[in-house]
Design a protein around this motif. Structure first.
Motif, PDB file in Angstrom:
ATOM      1  N   THR A 103      19.950   7.758 110.995  1.00 54.38           N
ATOM      2  CA  THR A 103      19.001   7.005 110.180  1.00 54.38           C
ATOM      3  C   THR A 103      17.634   7.655 110.099  1.00 54.38           C
ATOM      4  O   THR A 103      16.885   7.384 109.169  1.00 54.38           O
ATOM      5  N   ASN A 104      17.287   8.486 111.073  1.00 48.31           N
ATOM      6  CA  ASN A 104      15.980   9.138 111.070  1.00 48.31           C
ATOM      7  C   ASN A 104      16.153  10.655 111.026  1.00 48.31           C
ATOM      8  O   ASN A 104      16.426  11.276 112.046  1.00 48.31           O
ATOM      9  N   PRO A 105      15.955  11.265 109.862  1.00 50.29           N
ATOM     10  CA  PRO A 105      16.166  12.705 109.743  1.00 50.29           C
ATOM     11  C   PRO A 105      15.039  13.543 110.345  1.00 50.29           C
ATOM     12  O   PRO A 105      15.173  14.747 110.489  1.00 50.29           O
ATOM     13  N   CYS A 106      13.944  12.926 110.721  1.00 48.93           N
ATOM     14  CA  CYS A 106      12.774  13.676 111.184  1.00 48.93           C
ATOM     15  C   CYS A 106      12.497  13.491 112.670  1.00 48.93           C
ATOM     16  O   CYS A 106      11.358  13.603 113.114  1.00 48.93           O
ATOM     17  N   THR A 107      13.524  13.226 113.435  1.00 45.88           N
ATOM     18  CA  THR A 107      13.362  13.030 114.875  1.00 45.88           C
ATOM     19  C   THR A 107      12.806  14.283 115.533  1.00 45.88           C
ATOM     20  O   THR A 107      11.920  14.205 116.388  1.00 45.88           O
ATOM     21  N   GLU A 108      13.299  15.445 115.134  1.00 46.98           N
ATOM     22  CA  GLU A 108      12.843  16.713 115.710  1.00 46.98           C
ATOM     23  C   GLU A 108      11.343  16.923 115.464  1.00 46.98           C
ATOM     24  O   GLU A 108      10.598  17.296 116.378  1.00 46.98           O
ATOM     25  N   GLU A 109      10.882  16.666 114.243  1.00 51.37           N
ATOM     26  CA  GLU A 109       9.476  16.833 113.907  1.00 51.37           C
ATOM     27  C   GLU A 109       8.610  15.804 114.626  1.00 51.37           C
ATOM     28  O   GLU A 109       7.504  16.104 115.071  1.00 51.37           O
ATOM     29  N   ALA A 115      23.735  12.563 109.554  1.00 55.41           N
ATOM     30  CA  ALA A 115      23.213  13.777 110.194  1.00 55.41           C
ATOM     31  C   ALA A 115      24.050  14.995 109.813  1.00 55.41           C
ATOM     32  O   ALA A 115      23.513  16.071 109.534  1.00 55.41           O
ATOM     33  N   ALA A 116      25.366  14.838 109.778  1.00 53.13           N
ATOM     34  CA  ALA A 116      26.246  15.953 109.415  1.00 53.13           C
ATOM     35  C   ALA A 116      26.028  16.373 107.962  1.00 53.13           C
ATOM     36  O   ALA A 116      25.981  17.563 107.655  1.00 53.13           O
ATOM     37  N   GLU A 117      25.889  15.406 107.064  1.00 42.96           N
ATOM     38  CA  GLU A 117      25.644  15.715 105.655  1.00 42.96           C
ATOM     39  C   GLU A 117      24.296  16.406 105.479  1.00 42.96           C
ATOM     40  O   GLU A 117      24.176  17.352 104.688  1.00 42.96           O
ATOM     41  N   ARG A 118      23.278  15.943 106.207  1.00 45.71           N
ATOM     42  CA  ARG A 118      21.956  16.559 106.105  1.00 45.71           C
ATOM     43  C   ARG A 118      21.992  18.004 106.583  1.00 45.71           C
ATOM     44  O   ARG A 118      21.391  18.882 105.968  1.00 45.71           O
ATOM     45  N   GLU A 175      24.540  20.000 106.552  1.00 43.94           N
ATOM     46  CA  GLU A 175      25.242  20.760 105.524  1.00 43.94           C
ATOM     47  C   GLU A 175      24.335  21.038 104.323  1.00 43.94           C
ATOM     48  O   GLU A 175      24.320  22.141 103.777  1.00 43.94           O
ATOM     49  N   MET A 176      23.543  20.037 103.930  1.00 39.74           N
ATOM     50  CA  MET A 176      22.609  20.208 102.815  1.00 39.74           C
ATOM     51  C   MET A 176      21.569  21.273 103.140  1.00 39.74           C
ATOM     52  O   MET A 176      21.266  22.131 102.303  1.00 39.74           O
ATOM     53  N   LEU A 177      21.017  21.218 104.338  1.00 40.12           N
ATOM     54  CA  LEU A 177      19.997  22.192 104.736  1.00 40.12           C
ATOM     55  C   LEU A 177      20.569  23.598 104.825  1.00 40.12           C
ATOM     56  O   LEU A 177      19.918  24.568 104.442  1.00 40.12           O
ATOM     57  N   ASN A 178      21.794  23.712 105.329  1.00 45.12           N
ATOM     58  CA  ASN A 178      22.432  25.029 105.419  1.00 45.12           C
ATOM     59  C   ASN A 178      22.697  25.611 104.031  1.00 45.12           C
ATOM     60  O   ASN A 178      22.600  26.816 103.831  1.00 45.12           O
ATOM     61  N   SER A 179      23.036  24.744 103.078  1.00 44.49           N
ATOM     62  CA  SER A 179      23.330  25.232 101.728  1.00 44.49           C
ATOM     63  C   SER A 179      22.087  25.764 101.007  1.00 44.49           C
ATOM     64  O   SER A 179      22.198  26.631 100.149  1.00 44.49           O
TER      65      SER A 179
END
Length: 85
Positions: free
Chosen positions: A13-19, A70-73, A75-79
């Motif tokens: 739900t939170n894609p920016c946890t790392e940041e 998270a898996a889709e994100r 994959e999107m970033l890798n593409s």
């Protein structure tokens, strides 16, 4: 851990946890001198803006769930060759 904290720490739900973690770590390191961590805050802000736009577009297109998992994100970033923010 309360429900709100668990939701914020959930990678689906939170894609920016790392940041978010990086900016918090910077604040801890520099004794909460915000001027020393502006680059980390900007990265977090850019991350939130980027994924918010993705979420809005998916909502417009009728894609469920609104936020990619998270898996889709990943994959999107890798593409696209890495993080655009």
């Amino acid at each position: 851990m309360d429900k709100n904290t668990r939701r914020l720490r959930n990678l689906d739900t939170n894609p920016c946890t790392e940041e978010s973690d990086a900016s918090q770590k910077c604040l801890d390191h520099y004794n909460y001198d915000k001027s020393m961590c502006s680059i980390y805050f900007q990265r977090y802000k850019n991350c939130r803006k980027y994924w918010h736009n993705i979420m809005v577009q998916r909502r417009r297109d009728g894609v469920k769930p609104d936020m990619p998992t998270a898996a889709e994100r990943l994959e999107m970033l890798n593409s696209i060759g890495g993080k655009p923010y």
